[in-house]
Design a protein around this motif. Structure first.
Motif, PDB file in Angstrom:
ATOM      1  N   LEU A 153      66.080  17.049  -0.683  1.00 17.31           N
ATOM      2  CA  LEU A 153      65.357  16.025   0.074  1.00 17.31           C
ATOM      3  C   LEU A 153      66.284  14.871   0.437  1.00 17.31           C
ATOM      4  CD1 LEU A 153      62.568  15.310   1.149  1.00 17.31           C
ATOM      5  CD2 LEU A 153      62.090  14.177  -1.000  1.00 17.31           C
ATOM      6  N   ARG A 154      67.178  14.506  -0.478  1.00 15.02           N
ATOM      7  CA  ARG A 154      68.111  13.412  -0.212  1.00 15.02           C
ATOM      8  C   ARG A 154      69.084  13.771   0.911  1.00 15.02           C
ATOM      9  NH1 ARG A 154      69.421  12.047  -6.415  1.00 15.02           N
ATOM     10  NH2 ARG A 154      67.481  10.969  -6.863  1.00 15.02           N
ATOM     11  N   ASN A 155      69.509  15.026   0.959  1.00 16.37           N
ATOM     12  CA  ASN A 155      70.437  15.444   2.004  1.00 16.37           C
ATOM     13  C   ASN A 155      69.754  15.555   3.362  1.00 16.37           C
ATOM     14  OD1 ASN A 155      72.549  15.622   0.201  1.00 16.37           O
ATOM     15  ND2 ASN A 155      72.129  17.750  -0.265  1.00 16.37           N
ATOM     16  N   PHE A 156      68.501  15.959   3.358  1.00 16.32           N
ATOM     17  CA  PHE A 156      67.791  16.153   4.614  1.00 16.32           C
ATOM     18  C   PHE A 156      67.314  14.828   5.212  1.00 16.32           C
ATOM     19  CE2 PHE A 156      64.445  17.950   7.357  1.00 16.32           C
ATOM     20  CZ  PHE A 156      65.198  18.925   7.956  1.00 16.32           C
ATOM     21  N   PHE A 157      66.957  13.887   4.342  1.00 12.04           N
ATOM     22  CA  PHE A 157      66.536  12.558   4.778  1.00 12.04           C
ATOM     23  C   PHE A 157      67.520  11.527   4.253  1.00 12.04           C
ATOM     24  CE2 PHE A 157      62.407  14.616   5.226  1.00 12.04           C
ATOM     25  CZ  PHE A 157      61.952  14.045   6.396  1.00 12.04           C
ATOM     26  N   PRO A 158      68.461  11.082   5.066  1.00 17.06           N
ATOM     27  CA  PRO A 158      69.375  10.030   4.617  1.00 17.06           C
ATOM     28  C   PRO A 158      68.594   8.757   4.254  1.00 17.06           C
ATOM     29  CG  PRO A 158      70.140  11.008   6.665  1.00 17.06           C
ATOM     30  CD  PRO A 158      68.778  11.555   6.403  1.00 17.06           C
ATOM     31  N   LYS A 159      69.202   7.896   3.456  1.00 15.41           N
ATOM     32  CA  LYS A 159      68.519   6.702   2.959  1.00 15.41           C
ATOM     33  C   LYS A 159      67.949   5.841   4.082  1.00 15.41           C
ATOM     34  CE  LYS A 159      70.960   6.270  -1.385  1.00 15.41           C
ATOM     35  NZ  LYS A 159      71.827   5.445  -2.213  1.00 15.41           N
ATOM     36  N   GLU A 160      68.707   5.683   5.141  1.00 16.08           N
ATOM     37  CA  GLU A 160      68.244   4.826   6.236  1.00 16.08           C
ATOM     38  C   GLU A 160      67.002   5.413   6.908  1.00 16.08           C
ATOM     39  OE1 GLU A 160      67.821   1.603   8.391  1.00 16.08           O
ATOM     40  OE2 GLU A 160      69.346   1.816   6.830  1.00 16.08           O
ATOM     41  N   PHE A 178      61.029   5.365   7.538  1.00 13.03           N
ATOM     42  CA  PHE A 178      59.767   6.079   7.383  1.00 13.03           C
ATOM     43  C   PHE A 178      58.872   5.382   6.359  1.00 13.03           C
ATOM     44  CE2 PHE A 178      57.168   9.755   5.983  1.00 13.03           C
ATOM     45  CZ  PHE A 178      56.624  10.067   7.216  1.00 13.03           C
ATOM     46  N   LYS A 179      59.477   4.880   5.295  1.00 10.78           N
ATOM     47  CA  LYS A 179      58.715   4.185   4.253  1.00 10.78           C
ATOM     48  C   LYS A 179      58.130   2.884   4.793  1.00 10.78           C
ATOM     49  CE  LYS A 179      59.201   2.267  -0.353  1.00 10.78           C
ATOM     50  NZ  LYS A 179      60.137   1.912  -1.403  1.00 10.78           N
ATOM     51  N   ALA A 191      53.173   8.239  -0.816  1.00 13.17           N
ATOM     52  CA  ALA A 191      52.823   8.921   0.430  1.00 13.17           C
ATOM     53  C   ALA A 191      54.078   9.339   1.189  1.00 13.17           C
ATOM     54  CB  ALA A 191      51.956   8.021   1.301  1.00 13.17           C
ATOM     55  N   THR A 192      55.085   8.473   1.170  1.00 14.62           N
ATOM     56  CA  THR A 192      56.342   8.802   1.842  1.00 14.62           C
ATOM     57  C   THR A 192      56.984  10.031   1.211  1.00 14.62           C
ATOM     58  OG1 THR A 192      56.686   6.451   2.299  1.00 14.62           O
ATOM     59  CG2 THR A 192      58.584   7.886   2.539  1.00 14.62           C
ATOM     60  N   LEU A 193      57.048  10.082  -0.117  1.00 17.05           N
ATOM     61  CA  LEU A 193      57.617  11.241  -0.797  1.00 17.05           C
ATOM     62  C   LEU A 193      56.810  12.507  -0.512  1.00 17.05           C
ATOM     63  CD1 LEU A 193      58.676   9.842  -4.271  1.00 17.05           C
ATOM     64  CD2 LEU A 193      60.153  10.849  -2.546  1.00 17.05           C
ATOM     65  N   THR A 194      55.495  12.381  -0.513  1.00 20.00           N
ATOM     66  CA  THR A 194      54.646  13.544  -0.251  1.00 20.00           C
ATOM     67  C   THR A 194      54.862  14.074   1.158  1.00 20.00           C
ATOM     68  OG1 THR A 194      52.987  12.669  -1.770  1.00 20.00           O
ATOM     69  CG2 THR A 194      52.260  14.368  -0.238  1.00 20.00           C
ATOM     70  N   PHE A 223      57.229  18.016   4.837  1.00 18.34           N
ATOM     71  CA  PHE A 223      58.041  18.280   6.028  1.00 18.34           C
ATOM     72  C   PHE A 223      59.190  19.220   5.676  1.00 18.34           C
ATOM     73  CE2 PHE A 223      61.527  17.300   8.923  1.00 18.34           C
ATOM     74  CZ  PHE A 223      60.902  17.533  10.136  1.00 18.34           C
ATOM     75  N   LEU A 224      59.849  18.960   4.556  1.00 24.20           N
ATOM     76  CA  LEU A 224      60.964  19.795   4.135  1.00 24.20           C
ATOM     77  C   LEU A 224      60.491  21.212   3.803  1.00 24.20           C
ATOM     78  CD1 LEU A 224      63.971  19.922   3.490  1.00 24.20           C
ATOM     79  CD2 LEU A 224      63.411  19.209   1.179  1.00 24.20           C
ATOM     80  N   GLU A 225      59.354  21.331   3.145  1.00 21.61           N
ATOM     81  CA  GLU A 225      58.814  22.649   2.802  1.00 21.61           C
ATOM     82  C   GLU A 225      58.469  23.453   4.056  1.00 21.61           C
ATOM     83  OE1 GLU A 225      54.954  24.367   0.458  1.00 21.61           O
ATOM     84  OE2 GLU A 225      55.883  22.532  -0.295  1.00 21.61           O
TER      85      GLU A 225
END
Length: 103
Positions: free
Chosen positions: A2-9, A14-15, A23-26, A31-33
């Motif tokens: 998840l960290r690689n697919f969504f960079p911190k920025e 999104f958050k 909710a953001t993590l969910t 989305f990743l799944e």
């Protein structure tokens, strides 16, 4: 993953829209799944089907794939020591090794 697919920025942006960490993590996990499942269905599975079809046309059976290759039929690869000089790669005899797009 998840960290690689969504960079911190991207995750922070999104958050800020969603306003909730949970909710953001969910949402990002879902989305990743979905991405992984669709990648498997569209790309990976079709590639596997093509390989299976090719093996069938060549007469390759599952038992053939499990056989160990005899020593005299193995392809041996030799590592060639190289050195980098001013962005170019040279072998130990001083010959320049061309990149694939320079050949």
């Amino acid at each position: 993953m998840l960290r690689n697919f969504f960079p911190k920025e991207r995750y922070r942006k999104f958050k800020s829209i969603v306003k909730s960490e949970k909710a953001t993590l969910t949402i990002t996990t879902l989305f990743l799944e979905i991405f992984i499942n669709e990648f498997y269905r569209i790309i990976w599975q079709s590639c596997c089907n093509l390989v299976t079809e090719w093996e069938h046309t060549k007469g390759i059976k599952k038992k053939d794939l499990k056989k160990k290759i005899p020593v005299n039929q193995r392809i041996t690869y030799e590592r060639i020591p190289t050195q980098q000089v001013e962005g170019n790669t040279y072998d130990l005899k001083g010959r320049r090794i061309l990149k694939h797009n320079e050949q």
